[in-house]
Design a protein around this motif. Sequence first.
Motif, PDB file in Angstrom:
ATOM      1  N   VAL A   6       0.860  -1.184   0.000  1.00 25.01           N
ATOM      2  CA  VAL A   6       0.000   0.000   0.000  1.00 25.01           C
ATOM      3  C   VAL A   6       0.895   1.233   0.000  1.00 25.01           C
ATOM      4  CG1 VAL A   6      -1.787   1.215   1.312  1.00 25.01           C
ATOM      5  CG2 VAL A   6      -1.681  -1.280   1.380  1.00 25.01           C
ATOM      6  N   LEU A   7       0.683   2.126  -0.952  1.00 22.70           N
ATOM      7  CA  LEU A   7       1.470   3.362  -0.984  1.00 22.70           C
ATOM      8  C   LEU A   7       0.601   4.520  -0.503  1.00 22.70           C
ATOM      9  CD1 LEU A   7       3.963   5.081  -1.767  1.00 22.70           C
ATOM     10  CD2 LEU A   7       3.032   5.184  -4.093  1.00 22.70           C
ATOM     11  N   MET A   8       1.115   5.214   0.524  1.00 21.90           N
ATOM     12  CA  MET A   8       0.381   6.361   1.065  1.00 21.90           C
ATOM     13  C   MET A   8       1.321   7.560   1.185  1.00 21.90           C
ATOM     14  SD  MET A   8      -1.935   4.503   4.071  1.00 21.90           S
ATOM     15  CE  MET A   8      -2.971   5.934   4.426  1.00 21.90           C
ATOM     16  N   CYS A   9       0.755   8.738   1.414  1.00 21.85           N
ATOM     17  CA  CYS A   9       1.554   9.963   1.558  1.00 21.85           C
ATOM     18  C   CYS A   9       1.013  10.730   2.757  1.00 21.85           C
ATOM     19  CB  CYS A   9       1.433  10.796   0.283  1.00 21.85           C
ATOM     20  SG  CYS A   9       2.302  12.360   0.349  1.00 21.85           S
ATOM     21  N   LYS A  10       1.874  11.018   3.710  1.00 19.53           N
ATOM     22  CA  LYS A  10       1.459  11.714   4.930  1.00 19.53           C
ATOM     23  C   LYS A  10       0.853  13.086   4.592  1.00 19.53           C
ATOM     24  CE  LYS A  10       3.516  13.040   9.282  1.00 19.53           C
ATOM     25  NZ  LYS A  10       4.774  13.221  10.009  1.00 19.53           N
ATOM     26  N   PRO A  11      -0.268  13.442   5.223  1.00 17.49           N
ATOM     27  CA  PRO A  11      -0.949  14.693   4.837  1.00 17.49           C
ATOM     28  C   PRO A  11      -0.317  15.940   5.448  1.00 17.49           C
ATOM     29  CG  PRO A  11      -2.184  13.586   6.548  1.00 17.49           C
ATOM     30  CD  PRO A  11      -1.034  12.679   6.226  1.00 17.49           C
ATOM     31  N   GLU A  12       0.989  16.004   5.383  1.00 12.59           N
ATOM     32  CA  GLU A  12       1.701  17.108   6.020  1.00 12.59           C
ATOM     33  C   GLU A  12       1.285  18.473   5.454  1.00 12.59           C
ATOM     34  OE1 GLU A  12       5.330  15.737   7.119  1.00 12.59           O
ATOM     35  OE2 GLU A  12       6.305  17.708   7.223  1.00 12.59           O
ATOM     36  N   TYR A  13       1.094  18.537   4.161  1.00 12.46           N
ATOM     37  CA  TYR A  13       0.741  19.813   3.517  1.00 12.46           C
ATOM     38  C   TYR A  13      -0.694  19.803   3.007  1.00 12.46           C
ATOM     39  CZ  TYR A  13       5.799  19.990   3.705  1.00 12.46           C
ATOM     40  OH  TYR A  13       7.090  19.960   4.149  1.00 12.46           O
ATOM     41  N   PHE A  14      -1.462  18.810   3.465  1.00 10.02           N
ATOM     42  CA  PHE A  14      -2.839  18.690   2.985  1.00 10.02           C
ATOM     43  C   PHE A  14      -3.690  19.859   3.451  1.00 10.02           C
ATOM     44  CE2 PHE A  14      -7.198  17.046   4.087  1.00 10.02           C
ATOM     45  CZ  PHE A  14      -7.680  17.046   2.787  1.00 10.02           C
ATOM     46  N   GLU A  15      -4.412  20.450   2.534  1.00  6.27           N
ATOM     47  CA  GLU A  15      -5.439  21.430   2.873  1.00  6.27           C
ATOM     48  C   GLU A  15      -6.391  21.567   1.688  1.00  6.27           C
ATOM     49  OE1 GLU A  15      -4.163  25.584   3.088  1.00  6.27           O
ATOM     50  OE2 GLU A  15      -2.139  24.954   2.547  1.00  6.27           O
ATOM     51  N   VAL A  16      -7.480  22.273   1.901  1.00 11.13           N
ATOM     52  CA  VAL A  16      -8.360  22.584   0.775  1.00 11.13           C
ATOM     53  C   VAL A  16      -8.195  24.074   0.523  1.00 11.13           C
ATOM     54  CG1 VAL A  16     -10.737  22.627  -0.082  1.00 11.13           C
ATOM     55  CG2 VAL A  16      -9.980  20.725   1.348  1.00 11.13           C
ATOM     56  N   ASN A  17      -7.477  24.419  -0.543  1.00  6.04           N
ATOM     57  CA  ASN A  17      -7.212  25.841  -0.824  1.00  6.04           C
ATOM     58  C   ASN A  17      -7.583  26.230  -2.251  1.00  6.04           C
ATOM     59  OD1 ASN A  17      -5.209  24.625  -2.248  1.00  6.04           O
ATOM     60  ND2 ASN A  17      -3.497  25.574  -1.163  1.00  6.04           N
ATOM     61  N   TYR A  18      -8.311  25.332  -2.937  1.00  6.40           N
ATOM     62  CA  TYR A  18      -8.859  25.660  -4.250  1.00  6.40           C
ATOM     63  C   TYR A  18     -10.103  24.794  -4.412  1.00  6.40           C
ATOM     64  CZ  TYR A  18      -7.159  21.225  -6.187  1.00  6.40           C
ATOM     65  OH  TYR A  18      -6.961  19.889  -6.438  1.00  6.40           O
ATOM     66  N   SER A  19     -10.824  25.054  -5.479  1.00  8.19           N
ATOM     67  CA  SER A  19     -12.088  24.370  -5.652  1.00  8.19           C
ATOM     68  C   SER A  19     -12.020  23.422  -6.840  1.00  8.19           C
ATOM     69  CB  SER A  19     -13.104  25.471  -5.934  1.00  8.19           C
ATOM     70  OG  SER A  19     -14.228  25.248  -5.293  1.00  8.19           O
ATOM     71  N   GLY A  20     -11.513  22.220  -6.616  1.00 15.11           N
ATOM     72  CA  GLY A  20     -11.295  21.295  -7.723  1.00 15.11           C
ATOM     73  C   GLY A  20     -12.451  20.343  -7.985  1.00 15.11           C
ATOM     74  N   ASN A  21     -13.384  20.274  -7.061  1.00 14.29           N
ATOM     75  CA  ASN A  21     -14.570  19.426  -7.245  1.00 14.29           C
ATOM     76  C   ASN A  21     -15.670  19.952  -6.332  1.00 14.29           C
ATOM     77  OD1 ASN A  21     -14.401  18.147  -4.572  1.00 14.29           O
ATOM     78  ND2 ASN A  21     -12.612  17.053  -5.367  1.00 14.29           N
ATOM     79  N   PHE A 261     -10.685  14.405   4.832  1.00 15.28           N
ATOM     80  CA  PHE A 261     -10.321  14.178   3.430  1.00 15.28           C
ATOM     81  C   PHE A 261     -11.551  14.236   2.518  1.00 15.28           C
ATOM     82  CE2 PHE A 261      -7.189  12.367   6.224  1.00 15.28           C
ATOM     83  CZ  PHE A 261      -6.039  12.964   5.744  1.00 15.28           C
ATOM     84  N   MET A 262     -12.702  13.884   3.089  1.00 19.73           N
ATOM     85  CA  MET A 262     -13.946  13.996   2.321  1.00 19.73           C
ATOM     86  C   MET A 262     -14.210  15.459   1.958  1.00 19.73           C
ATOM     87  SD  MET A 262     -16.139  11.068   4.328  1.00 19.73           S
ATOM     88  CE  MET A 262     -17.629  11.995   4.235  1.00 19.73           C
ATOM     89  N   LYS A 263     -13.715  16.383   2.772  1.00 23.14           N
ATOM     90  CA  LYS A 263     -13.867  17.812   2.448  1.00 23.14           C
ATOM     91  C   LYS A 263     -13.149  18.149   1.144  1.00 23.14           C
ATOM     92  CE  LYS A 263     -14.122  19.298   7.298  1.00 23.14           C
ATOM     93  NZ  LYS A 263     -13.347  19.891   8.421  1.00 23.14           N
ATOM     94  N   SER A 264     -12.201  17.313   0.771  1.00 23.82           N
ATOM     95  CA  SER A 264     -11.464  17.523  -0.473  1.00 23.82           C
ATOM     96  C   SER A 264     -11.992  16.618  -1.590  1.00 23.82           C
ATOM     97  CB  SER A 264      -9.982  17.243  -0.225  1.00 23.82           C
ATOM     98  OG  SER A 264      -9.212  17.587  -1.351  1.00 23.82           O
ATOM     99  N   GLY A 265     -13.010  15.821  -1.272  1.00 24.91           N
ATOM    100  CA  GLY A 265     -13.603  14.945  -2.294  1.00 24.91           C
ATOM    101  C   GLY A 265     -12.988  13.568  -2.353  1.00 24.91           C
ATOM    102  N   GLY A 266     -12.340  13.137  -1.269  1.00 28.68           N
ATOM    103  CA  GLY A 266     -11.736  11.798  -1.294  1.00 28.68           C
ATOM    104  C   GLY A 266     -11.886  11.071   0.024  1.00 28.68           C
ATOM    105  N   SER A 267     -11.862   9.734  -0.043  1.00 29.08           N
ATOM    106  CA  SER A 267     -11.905   8.933   1.179  1.00 29.08           C
ATOM    107  C   SER A 267     -10.940   7.763   1.014  1.00 29.08           C
ATOM    108  CB  SER A 267     -13.352   8.517   1.462  1.00 29.08           C
ATOM    109  OG  SER A 267     -13.461   7.760   2.648  1.00 29.08           O
ATOM    110  N   VAL A 268     -11.310   6.611   1.555  1.00 23.53           N
ATOM    111  CA  VAL A 268     -10.378   5.475   1.658  1.00 23.53           C
ATOM    112  C   VAL A 268      -9.675   5.121   0.338  1.00 23.53           C
ATOM    113  CG1 VAL A 268     -10.193   3.012   2.217  1.00 23.53           C
ATOM    114  CG2 VAL A 268     -11.721   4.490   3.551  1.00 23.53           C
TER     115      VAL A 268
END
Length: 276
Positions: A6-21, A261-268
Motif C-alpha cells: 500500500v502506498l500512502m503519503c502523509k498529509p503534512e501539507y494537505f489542505e483545501v485551498n482551491y475548488s477542484g470538485n 479528506f472527504m472535504k477535499s472529495g476523497g476517502s479510503v
Amino acid sequence: MKPQKVLMCKPEYFEVNYSGNEFMKGNIDNVDKAKALSQWNGLKEIYASLGYEVVLIEPVKDLVDMVFTANQSLPFLDASGKKKVILSKMKNEQRKGEVTYFKDFYLKRDYEVIELPDEIRYFESMGDCVIDYNRNILFGGFGFRTDEKTYDTIANYTDFKILKLKLINPVLYHLDTCFSILNSKTAVIQQSAFSDEGLNSIKEYFENIIYADEKENLDYFVCNCHCPDGRNVIVQRGSAKFAEDITKTGLNLIDVETGEFMKSGGSVFCMKIMIY
Ligand code: ARG
C-alpha cells in the motif's frame, strides 16, 4: 497478479485551498490538520493490521492533494512479470506537479516508467481505473478527469481487458467515487453516475451488485470503500444501509474516519494505491 503493498503519503501539507470538485467548494480553509493526520494514521494502521506493508512517499510543500495517492499513477505487471507504471496527466493545474515525484519514486523501485503521448490531455489513473486483478479486467471511467481515448493507449501497453464507463454525474467526478469492486462477484455502484449502457455492462460482470443510496454515498463516500482482499471492506464510518448490505453479503466491515479528506472529495480508496 494483485499488488500487495500500500502506498500512502502523509498529509503534512494537505489542505483545501482551491475548488477542484463539488466537495471542495464549501470547504476552503476548513481542514483540521491535526484531525486529518490522526485519521490518516488510523487508515494506515488498518492496512498494517491486515498484514499489508505500507510504503510512504515523501509529501511535498504546496502539493496539497498529494495525499490522494490513487491518482498519479497506474502500476501494473507486463506479461513477463516486469513492473511497469503509466504516469497520470492531472486535469487540475494545482495537481500537475505531483506526478514527477511519483515518477522518481517508481524509478527508484525499478519500475519501467511510461509517459502518455502528447495527444492525451488527461488521465487520473486509479481515480478512474478500478481493476479486478483476478479476472484481469480494468474498468475505466472517463468524462471528467480522464479522456476516453487514454484507454486505447493503455490497451497497447497492458494486457488488461478494458471496459470503458462514461461518467455522467459531475459530482461523482472519478470512477472510484461511484464504483468499487469488492471481489469478482460483488461490486458497489452509485447508479446515477452511469449511463444505461454503462450500467448494463457492469451488470454483465458482477453477480451481486450493491446499489449505494445516493445520500449515503455523498455523506460517507461508501463507493470509495476499499476491499483489498475480497473479504474486508474498509469504509468511512456512519452508513446504515451500506453497512447492512456488506454484512448481508458475508463480508467484514471495517469503518474508519476520513472526514477531513472527504472535504477535499476523497476517502479510503483515494488515499492509497496498491503497488508491486
Ligand atoms: N481534491 C482531490 C481532487 O479533486 C481529491 C482526489 C480524490 N481522489 C480520488 N481518487 N477520487 O483531485
